[in-house]
Design an enzyme around this catalytic site. Structure first.
Site, short mmCIF file in Angstrom:
data_model
loop_
_atom_site.label_atom_id
_atom_site.label_comp_id
_atom_site.label_asym_id
_atom_site.label_seq_id
_atom_site.Cartn_x
_atom_site.Cartn_y
_atom_site.Cartn_z
N CYS A 88 0.84 -1.19 0.00
CA CYS A 88 0.00 0.00 0.00
C CYS A 88 0.89 1.26 0.00
CB CYS A 88 -0.99 -0.02 1.16
SG CYS A 88 -2.36 1.16 0.96
N HIS A 193 -3.69 -4.92 -0.47
CA HIS A 193 -3.22 -5.52 0.79
C HIS A 193 -3.20 -7.03 0.65
CE1 HIS A 193 -3.18 -1.96 3.45
NE2 HIS A 193 -4.08 -1.52 2.61
N GLU A 195 -2.30 -9.18 2.73
CA GLU A 195 -2.73 -9.81 3.98
C GLU A 195 -4.24 -9.86 4.11
OE1 GLU A 195 -2.54 -5.41 5.03
OE2 GLU A 195 -1.49 -6.82 3.70
#
Length: 213
Positions: A88, A193, A195
């Site tokens: 990001c 992202h 994750e």
């Protein structure tokens, strides 16, 4: 082998740490994965991850507030060519400069500017928030096993416009092309992202853990 996830007060550190541990377990990566604000640990790491959430300048100042951290990153990534992944705003900081609420110098590792999203469709909301399908622009080791249309999770209002088109590995369509993955030499970053991107994110993280630029 070790992976250092840089803690400078910005980023989903717990989520990133868990995602990297899960991907490492799935591929049998035996290295230590740690979240650290210690520049010596970062300088000694075999791989470095720089998360980032918020404004470009805030993340830049957060890094600069850690004595020796920017020098450690430069030593590890530029001098020792350790694989690096920005997430990001961690990707955006790789640019020459960011144009969010002023003009701010970036690392210059992927030449270009971070500019506001300006979708062609006025009905598209800013920030760009949610899932988008990836469009691959090149063949890159970080994309191994990923397929066109695999989706990833985004939350952002700015993106990298690279000077060199070859630095853009993947885009998404949000009223026009938006940089999703950029890479140059041993440096890479995702605007989304990983994750939070489920199977797509785990695959990309696993590819990063095996990447040998």
């Amino acid at each position: 082998m070790s992976v250092a996830i840089v803690d400078y007060g910005s980023g989903n550190l717990r989520s990133a740490h868990k995602a990297f541990e899960r991907a490492a377990a799935e591929i049998g990566y035996g290295g230590a994965i740690e979240v650290t604000a210690d520049p010596d640990r970062v300088a000694a790491a075999d791989r470095i991850v720089l998360p980032g959430v918020g404004a470009f300048a805030d993340c830049l100042h957060g890094l600069q507030a850690l004595p020796g951290m920017t020098e450690a990153l430069d030593e590890a990534v530029r001098a020792r060519a350790r694989p690096f992944l920005g997430i990001c705003v961690g990707l955006q900081l790789l640019a020459s400069r960011g144009l969010e609420h002023g003009s701010w110098p970036g690392f210059g590792w992927i030449p270009g500017e971070v500019v506001a999203l300006t979708p062609d469709d006025s009905g598209l909301k800013i920030p760009h928030m949610g899932w988008n399908d990836l469009v691959f622009e090149t063949v890159h080791p970080l994309l191994r096993g990923l397929r066109p249309g695999d989706h990833a999770y985004f939350v952002h209002s700015y993106h990298l416009v690279a000077e060199e088109p070859a630095a853009i590995q993947a885009t998404v369509d949000y009223g026009g092309p938006v940089t999703a993955i950029a890479a140059r030499d041993n440096v890479a970053g995702t605007q989304f992202h990983p994750e939070k991107s489920q199977a797509t994110g785990r695959r990309l993280i696993a590819n990063f853990l095996r990447w040998a630029p």
